[in-house]
Write a protein that holds these residues in place. Structure first.
Motif, short mmCIF file in Angstrom:
data_model
loop_
_atom_site.label_atom_id
_atom_site.label_comp_id
_atom_site.label_asym_id
_atom_site.label_seq_id
_atom_site.Cartn_x
_atom_site.Cartn_y
_atom_site.Cartn_z
N ASN A 85 -10.30 -54.35 -19.04
CA ASN A 85 -9.80 -54.31 -17.57
C ASN A 85 -10.65 -53.30 -17.02
O ASN A 85 -9.82 -52.46 -15.77
CB ASN A 85 -8.09 -53.99 -17.39
CG ASN A 85 -7.36 -53.11 -17.63
OD1 ASN A 85 -7.87 -52.29 -18.63
ND2 ASN A 85 -6.62 -52.09 -16.84
N ALA A 86 -11.60 -52.95 -17.56
CA ALA A 86 -12.41 -51.63 -17.50
C ALA A 86 -13.82 -52.54 -17.12
O ALA A 86 -14.11 -53.19 -18.08
CB ALA A 86 -12.81 -51.00 -18.63
N GLN A 99 -14.19 -48.14 -13.94
CA GLN A 99 -13.55 -48.95 -13.13
C GLN A 99 -12.62 -49.53 -13.93
O GLN A 99 -12.75 -50.56 -14.83
CB GLN A 99 -14.00 -49.41 -11.73
CG GLN A 99 -14.94 -49.34 -10.64
CD GLN A 99 -15.72 -49.96 -10.00
OE1 GLN A 99 -14.95 -51.37 -9.93
NE2 GLN A 99 -16.23 -49.05 -8.78
N VAL A 100 -11.29 -48.88 -13.37
CA VAL A 100 -9.99 -50.06 -14.62
C VAL A 100 -9.47 -50.18 -13.05
O VAL A 100 -9.17 -49.97 -12.57
CB VAL A 100 -9.46 -49.40 -15.09
CG1 VAL A 100 -8.05 -49.25 -15.72
CG2 VAL A 100 -9.98 -48.28 -15.72
N LYS A 101 -9.38 -51.51 -13.36
CA LYS A 101 -8.25 -52.69 -12.39
C LYS A 101 -6.91 -52.88 -13.11
O LYS A 101 -6.76 -53.11 -14.18
CB LYS A 101 -9.76 -53.59 -12.62
CG LYS A 101 -8.29 -54.99 -11.12
CD LYS A 101 -9.68 -56.57 -11.34
CE LYS A 101 -10.45 -56.26 -10.24
NZ LYS A 101 -10.65 -57.77 -10.12
N SER A 102 -6.26 -52.23 -12.34
CA SER A 102 -4.68 -52.78 -12.66
C SER A 102 -4.28 -54.61 -12.69
O SER A 102 -5.07 -55.35 -12.04
CB SER A 102 -3.78 -52.46 -11.32
OG SER A 102 -4.06 -53.57 -10.43
N ARG A 103 -3.45 -54.14 -13.60
CA ARG A 103 -3.67 -56.13 -14.52
C ARG A 103 -2.97 -57.25 -13.24
O ARG A 103 -3.41 -58.38 -13.07
CB ARG A 103 -2.37 -56.32 -15.72
CG ARG A 103 -3.23 -55.42 -17.10
CD ARG A 103 -3.10 -55.34 -18.18
NE ARG A 103 -3.12 -54.41 -19.08
CZ ARG A 103 -4.57 -54.46 -20.11
NH1 ARG A 103 -5.21 -55.47 -18.84
NH2 ARG A 103 -4.68 -54.18 -20.83
N TYR A 104 -1.87 -56.00 -12.56
CA TYR A 104 -1.76 -57.45 -11.20
C TYR A 104 -2.17 -57.83 -10.02
O TYR A 104 -2.14 -58.80 -9.44
CB TYR A 104 0.34 -57.22 -11.82
CG TYR A 104 0.57 -57.15 -12.86
CD1 TYR A 104 0.91 -58.43 -13.57
CD2 TYR A 104 1.48 -55.98 -13.43
CE1 TYR A 104 1.39 -58.11 -15.00
CE2 TYR A 104 1.44 -56.16 -15.17
CZ TYR A 104 1.69 -57.08 -15.56
OH TYR A 104 2.71 -57.57 -16.70
N ASP A 109 -8.62 -47.66 -9.80
CA ASP A 109 -8.93 -46.51 -10.45
C ASP A 109 -10.51 -46.22 -10.78
O ASP A 109 -11.03 -47.09 -11.40
CB ASP A 109 -8.23 -46.00 -11.14
CG ASP A 109 -6.92 -46.38 -10.63
OD1 ASP A 109 -6.51 -46.77 -9.60
OD2 ASP A 109 -5.74 -45.81 -12.12
N ASP A 110 -11.05 -44.99 -10.21
CA ASP A 110 -12.55 -44.37 -10.86
C ASP A 110 -11.94 -43.33 -11.91
O ASP A 110 -11.11 -42.30 -11.32
CB ASP A 110 -13.21 -44.32 -9.82
CG ASP A 110 -13.61 -45.46 -8.63
OD1 ASP A 110 -14.11 -46.05 -9.08
OD2 ASP A 110 -12.83 -45.60 -7.17
N VAL A 111 -12.60 -43.91 -12.88
CA VAL A 111 -12.52 -42.66 -13.95
C VAL A 111 -13.79 -42.23 -14.10
O VAL A 111 -14.98 -43.88 -14.71
CB VAL A 111 -11.95 -43.02 -14.77
CG1 VAL A 111 -11.30 -42.19 -16.04
CG2 VAL A 111 -10.56 -44.44 -14.70
N ASN A 138 -2.37 -42.48 -13.68
CA ASN A 138 -3.68 -41.78 -14.48
C ASN A 138 -3.55 -40.85 -15.31
O ASN A 138 -5.12 -40.55 -15.80
CB ASN A 138 -4.76 -41.16 -12.76
CG ASN A 138 -5.21 -42.39 -12.26
OD1 ASN A 138 -6.13 -42.42 -12.64
ND2 ASN A 138 -4.73 -42.63 -10.68
N ARG A 139 -2.63 -40.11 -14.89
CA ARG A 139 -2.30 -39.22 -15.96
C ARG A 139 -2.49 -39.40 -17.87
O ARG A 139 -3.08 -38.95 -19.24
CB ARG A 139 -1.61 -38.19 -15.13
CG ARG A 139 -0.39 -36.98 -16.29
CD ARG A 139 0.21 -36.28 -16.14
NE ARG A 139 -0.04 -35.17 -15.01
CZ ARG A 139 -1.69 -34.65 -14.56
NH1 ARG A 139 -1.83 -33.89 -15.53
NH2 ARG A 139 -1.17 -33.90 -13.43
N ASP A 140 -1.61 -40.10 -17.04
CA ASP A 140 -1.36 -40.90 -18.47
C ASP A 140 -2.77 -42.22 -19.55
O ASP A 140 -2.30 -41.79 -20.34
CB ASP A 140 -0.37 -42.57 -18.37
CG ASP A 140 1.16 -41.55 -18.17
OD1 ASP A 140 1.54 -41.02 -18.80
OD2 ASP A 140 2.57 -42.79 -17.70
#
Length: 151
Positions: A85-86, A99-104, A109-111, A138-140
Motif C-alpha cells: 500500500n506504499a 506515500q502510504v495509503k490506508s487500506r479501507y 500519509d507522507d513518510v 504514524n508512530r506505530d
C-alpha cells in the motif's frame, strides 16, 4: 421518510469522499532543507525525530543503523513496497519520500526518511494529510520499521 434518510446518507457519504479527495493533496515543503525535514503541524497526527524531545505528541527517536547508508535506505524502501500500500515518490541517496495509503478509506500519509552522510541515523517524519488524530498509526509505522531494521 426512509427515502429521505437514504438520500441524506448517500449525500453524506459522497460529501465525505469528496472532502477527502480535495484535502488529500500532497503538502508543500516536503524534503530536506538545511538538513531538516518539515516540522510537524500542531495536530497529533505526525511524528518526527527532529521534533523537540519535550514534545511527546510528535517526537520519536531517530533510527540508528549499522552497515551502509545505501543498504539501509534500500531496506527501508523494500520494507514499504512489500506492504502493498506504499509508493515511492522521491528517492535519492540520503532521502526517501513514500506515500502510504490506508487500506479501507484511502487516506494518504507522507513518510520521509533522511539519512545524513556523516551519521549512522535515519531521521524520520511520518504525517497524515487529513484529520486530526491518527490513533498512533504514524508512530506505530515507524516503530515497526525500527524493529524490522534491527533484525
Amino acid at each position: 421518510m426512509v427515502r429521505w434518510i437514504s438520500l441524506f446518507v448517500v449525500v453524506l457519504v459522497i460529501g465525505f469522499f469528496a472532502y477527502i479527495k480535495i484535502n488529500n493533496r500532497p503538502p508543500e515543503g516536503l524534503g530536506v532543507t538545511a538538513e531538516l525535514l518539515k516540522p510537524c503541524p500542531t495536530s497529533p497526527n505526525c511524528v518526527s525525530s527532529q521534533a523537540e524531545k519535550s514534545d511527546a505528541a510528535h517526537y520519536i527517536e531517530p533510527i540508528i543503523y549499522h552497515g551502509s547508508r545505501m543498504d539501509t535506505q534500500l531496506s527501508i524502501e523494500s520494507y514499504f513496497l512489500n506492504q502493498g500500500n506504499a509508493q515511492i515518490i522521491n528517492s535519492q541517496l540520503g532521502y526517501v519520500h513514500i506515500q502510504v495509503k490506508s487500506r479501507y478509506l484511502g487516506f494518504i500519509d507522507d513518510v520521509e526518511f533522511y539519512l545524513p552522510e556523516a551519521d549512522s541515523i535515519v531521521d524520520v517524519r511520518s504525517a497524515s494529510r487529513v484529520g486530526y488524530s491518527d490513533l498512533d498509526v504514524n508512530r506505530d509505522r515507524i516503530e515497526k520499521l525500527r524493529s524490522y531494521l534491527a533484525h
